[in-house]
Design a protein around this motif. Structure first.
Motif, mmCIF file in Angstrom:
data_model
loop_
_atom_site.group_PDB
_atom_site.id
_atom_site.type_symbol
_atom_site.label_atom_id
_atom_site.label_comp_id
_atom_site.label_asym_id
_atom_site.label_seq_id
_atom_site.Cartn_x
_atom_site.Cartn_y
_atom_site.Cartn_z
ATOM 1 N N GLU A 151 1.151 -1.193 0.074
ATOM 2 C CA GLU A 151 0.465 0.056 0.336
ATOM 3 C C GLU A 151 1.000 1.183 -0.617
ATOM 4 O O GLU A 151 2.164 1.285 0.741
ATOM 5 C CB GLU A 151 -1.344 -0.242 1.845
ATOM 6 C CG GLU A 151 -2.041 -1.368 1.426
ATOM 7 C CD GLU A 151 -2.543 -1.128 0.325
ATOM 8 O OE1 GLU A 151 -3.313 -0.014 -0.064
ATOM 9 O OE2 GLU A 151 -3.391 -2.222 -0.427
ATOM 10 N N VAL A 152 0.515 2.478 -0.735
ATOM 11 C CA VAL A 152 1.198 3.454 -0.704
ATOM 12 C C VAL A 152 0.319 4.564 -1.196
ATOM 13 O O VAL A 152 -0.451 4.360 -1.798
ATOM 14 C CB VAL A 152 1.861 3.605 -2.039
ATOM 15 C CG1 VAL A 152 2.679 5.239 -2.220
ATOM 16 C CG2 VAL A 152 3.538 2.185 -2.009
ATOM 17 N N SER A 153 0.254 5.824 0.407
ATOM 18 C CA SER A 153 -0.444 6.946 -0.259
ATOM 19 C C SER A 153 -0.124 8.255 -0.821
ATOM 20 O O SER A 153 1.071 7.775 -0.776
ATOM 21 C CB SER A 153 -0.684 7.022 1.360
ATOM 22 O OG SER A 153 0.314 7.964 1.980
ATOM 23 N N PHE A 154 -0.844 8.675 -1.045
ATOM 24 C CA PHE A 154 -0.148 9.719 -1.725
ATOM 25 C C PHE A 154 0.509 10.382 -0.927
ATOM 26 O O PHE A 154 1.242 11.025 -1.923
ATOM 27 C CB PHE A 154 -1.399 11.321 -2.165
ATOM 28 C CG PHE A 154 -0.389 12.201 -2.566
ATOM 29 C CD1 PHE A 154 -0.694 12.743 -4.220
ATOM 30 C CD2 PHE A 154 -0.623 13.068 -1.948
ATOM 31 C CE1 PHE A 154 -0.308 13.582 -4.358
ATOM 32 C CE2 PHE A 154 -0.259 14.498 -2.197
ATOM 33 C CZ PHE A 154 -0.031 14.813 -3.858
ATOM 34 N N ASP A 155 0.342 11.065 0.754
ATOM 35 C CA ASP A 155 1.181 11.028 1.654
ATOM 36 C C ASP A 155 2.599 11.050 0.625
ATOM 37 O O ASP A 155 3.647 11.477 1.119
ATOM 38 C CB ASP A 155 0.891 11.586 3.040
ATOM 39 C CG ASP A 155 -0.504 12.359 2.974
ATOM 40 O OD1 ASP A 155 -0.532 13.335 2.080
ATOM 41 O OD2 ASP A 155 -0.932 11.682 3.482
ATOM 42 N N ASP A 156 3.054 9.180 0.804
ATOM 43 C CA ASP A 156 4.118 8.519 0.570
ATOM 44 C C ASP A 156 4.777 8.854 -0.369
ATOM 45 O O ASP A 156 6.116 9.095 -0.282
ATOM 46 C CB ASP A 156 3.582 7.256 0.917
ATOM 47 C CG ASP A 156 3.020 6.204 2.293
ATOM 48 O OD1 ASP A 156 3.799 6.609 2.666
ATOM 49 O OD2 ASP A 156 2.617 5.574 2.263
ATOM 50 N N TYR A 157 3.726 9.024 -1.508
ATOM 51 C CA TYR A 157 4.608 9.491 -2.882
ATOM 52 C C TYR A 157 4.951 10.880 -3.282
ATOM 53 O O TYR A 157 5.886 10.772 -3.314
ATOM 54 C CB TYR A 157 3.206 9.282 -3.901
ATOM 55 C CG TYR A 157 3.440 9.486 -5.172
ATOM 56 C CD1 TYR A 157 4.412 8.698 -6.361
ATOM 57 C CD2 TYR A 157 2.814 10.823 -5.911
ATOM 58 C CE1 TYR A 157 4.245 9.468 -7.380
ATOM 59 C CE2 TYR A 157 2.818 10.817 -7.106
ATOM 60 C CZ TYR A 157 3.614 10.243 -8.037
ATOM 61 O OH TYR A 157 3.657 10.775 -9.554
ATOM 62 N N PHE A 158 4.075 11.375 -2.621
ATOM 63 C CA PHE A 158 4.359 13.000 -2.135
ATOM 64 C C PHE A 158 5.340 13.402 -1.641
ATOM 65 O O PHE A 158 6.478 14.307 -2.096
ATOM 66 C CB PHE A 158 4.184 13.765 -1.853
ATOM 67 C CG PHE A 158 3.556 15.544 -1.707
ATOM 68 C CD1 PHE A 158 3.719 16.599 -2.671
ATOM 69 C CD2 PHE A 158 4.467 16.186 0.089
ATOM 70 C CE1 PHE A 158 4.200 17.810 -2.397
ATOM 71 C CE2 PHE A 158 5.221 17.397 -0.229
ATOM 72 C CZ PHE A 158 4.921 17.683 -1.727
ATOM 73 N N SER A 159 6.061 12.275 -0.757
ATOM 74 C CA SER A 159 7.060 12.674 0.309
ATOM 75 C C SER A 159 8.104 12.100 0.180
ATOM 76 O O SER A 159 9.930 12.363 -0.389
ATOM 77 C CB SER A 159 6.908 12.233 1.439
ATOM 78 O OG SER A 159 5.951 12.767 2.712
ATOM 79 N N LEU A 160 7.835 11.096 -0.711
ATOM 80 C CA LEU A 160 9.581 10.307 -1.564
ATOM 81 C C LEU A 160 9.788 11.851 -2.846
ATOM 82 O O LEU A 160 10.986 11.769 -2.845
ATOM 83 C CB LEU A 160 9.246 9.570 -2.503
ATOM 84 C CG LEU A 160 10.067 8.402 -3.433
ATOM 85 C CD1 LEU A 160 11.045 7.913 -2.743
ATOM 86 C CD2 LEU A 160 9.377 7.887 -5.090
#
Length: 176
Positions: A151-160
């Protein structure tokens, strides 16, 4: 098939040529930036070989437990024989302890290459990836995230993106 890190200037040249041919200009980062991020170990740049012949590329962005397959391409003359699926499975294994995901262009946006987009998404789904339900726009291009057993959230994606590229990319990244 073999995956290995880029190792020479000659390989960098082959990678840049395929990168330029395989991805639309509006979806490409400056290649010099990719090389710099590889140098500081924020991206991995992989050479795909088939019978010791350059056959493709895989470029990942890495941060913590997240790995984004940022670019993946097989040389045109090598497509259609399972090399892409085999390479993708090797990447899954290589990053098995991480949350591995990627972006595919949205199928809801009218585009001249909509059939190509459908085939690309289906390729990833057929090879074990699944829809994450996360949609974003980056530099004006709408994407959907697919993940491999994670699972990957938008917040995870943005943080990366923010960690690796800072404001260069993250200010152009928005949730859809």
């Amino acid at each position: 098939m073999k995956l290995r890190m880029v190792a020479s200037d000659t390989e960098w040249g082959l990678l840049e040529k395929l990168y330029t041919e395989a991805f639309p200009e509006n979806e490409r980062k400056p290649f010099s930036m990719i090389r710099e991020k590889h140098r500081v170990k924020q991206t991995d740049v992989w050479v795909v070989e088939d019978n010791e012949v350059f056959s493709g590329l895989a470029i990942t962005m890495n941060s913590g437990d997240l790995v984004l397959l940022d670019y993946f391409a097989i040389c045109k003359e090598k497509r259609g024989n399972g090399l892409g699926g085999e390479s993708l499975k090797a990447l899954f294994e290589m990053y098995r302890e991480k949350r591995f995901f990627l972006e595919v262009e949205s199928l809801t946006v009218p585009a001249d290459n909509i059939e190509e987009r459908r085939r690309r998404k289906q390729f990833y789904l057929n090879n074990g990836m699944s829809e994450l339900g996360v949609y974003a726009r980056l530099f004006g291009v709408e994407f959907e995230l697919l993940g491999y057993a994670c699972e990957v959230s938008f917040d995870d994606y943005f943080s990366l993106y923010n960690e690796i590229y800072g404001n260069y990319a993250s200010r152009f990244l928005e949730e859809m």
